[in-house]
Design an enzyme around this catalytic site. Structure first.
Site, PDB file in Angstrom:
ATOM      1  N   TYR A 140     -65.976 -18.834  77.141  1.00  0.00           N
ATOM      2  CA  TYR A 140     -65.525 -18.566  75.772  1.00  0.00           C
ATOM      3  C   TYR A 140     -66.253 -19.460  74.765  1.00  0.00           C
ATOM      4  O   TYR A 140     -66.692 -18.987  73.718  1.00  0.00           O
ATOM      5  CB  TYR A 140     -64.012 -18.764  75.654  1.00  0.00           C
ATOM      6  N   GLU A 168     -55.596 -16.901  74.699  1.00  0.00           N
ATOM      7  CA  GLU A 168     -55.069 -18.084  75.370  1.00  0.00           C
ATOM      8  C   GLU A 168     -55.728 -18.157  76.736  1.00  0.00           C
ATOM      9  O   GLU A 168     -55.980 -17.133  77.366  1.00  0.00           O
ATOM     10  CB  GLU A 168     -53.548 -18.016  75.568  1.00  0.00           C
TER      11      GLU A 168
END
Length: 154
Positions: free
Chosen positions: A122, A110
């Site tokens: 990411y 998350e």
């Protein structure tokens, strides 16, 4: 880009001796940092807790929890002085290698909706957004911030 030269670095298990330096980094890096207790609990639970160290200096760290055929990245941090040098990618690659070696088929995390830089790291590392957790993160002064749920197929 930082003016600091990129040192040779390696991983070692996160241990009590790292916690003072780790907490100094955590407090610099996040408006709502993990507590010392969060790290102690993770170490004691047997999570994959690694320190990235060069010349005795803590450059970064991560905490990963294994599940059934998946791994969950709970915390990954590069010390502010060492950011923008590719260390986050080094740690993400190490995490993926470790998780694959334990039979994980996916790596989950998350990230705050507002943390566009981390989301970019990411995404560049192959993660894809798969959902949103409403009100997941506490905010300074009260309130909650949504988290983007991201996944990397291993």
């Amino acid at each position: 880009m930082s003016a600091l030269p990129r040192p040779e670095a390696g991983f070692e298990p996160l241990a009590l001796r790292h916690l003072d330096a780790l907490m100094a980094i955590e407090l610099q890096a996040y408006p709502e940092p993990w507590s010392r207790g969060n790290f102690l609990d993770s170490i004691n639970a047997g999570y994959q807790c690694q320190a990235l160290v060069a010349g005795g200096e803590l450059l970064g760290y991560f905490v990963v929890m294994m599940g059934v055929a998946e791994a969950h990245l709970l915390n990954i941090t590069v010390a502010p002085a060492w950011q923008h040098q590719g260390w986050a990618r080094v740690m993400l690659d190490a995490i993926a290698l470790w998780a694959r070696g334990r039979g994980a088929q996916a790596l989950w995390l998350e990230v705050r909706v507002s943390n566009e830089r981390a989301r970019g790291i990411y995404t560049a590392g192959g993660f894809r957004s798969v959902g949103v957790r409403r009100g997941y993160y506490p905010m300074l002064g009260g309130g909650r911030e949504d988290a983007v749920v991201m996944s990397l197929t291993l």
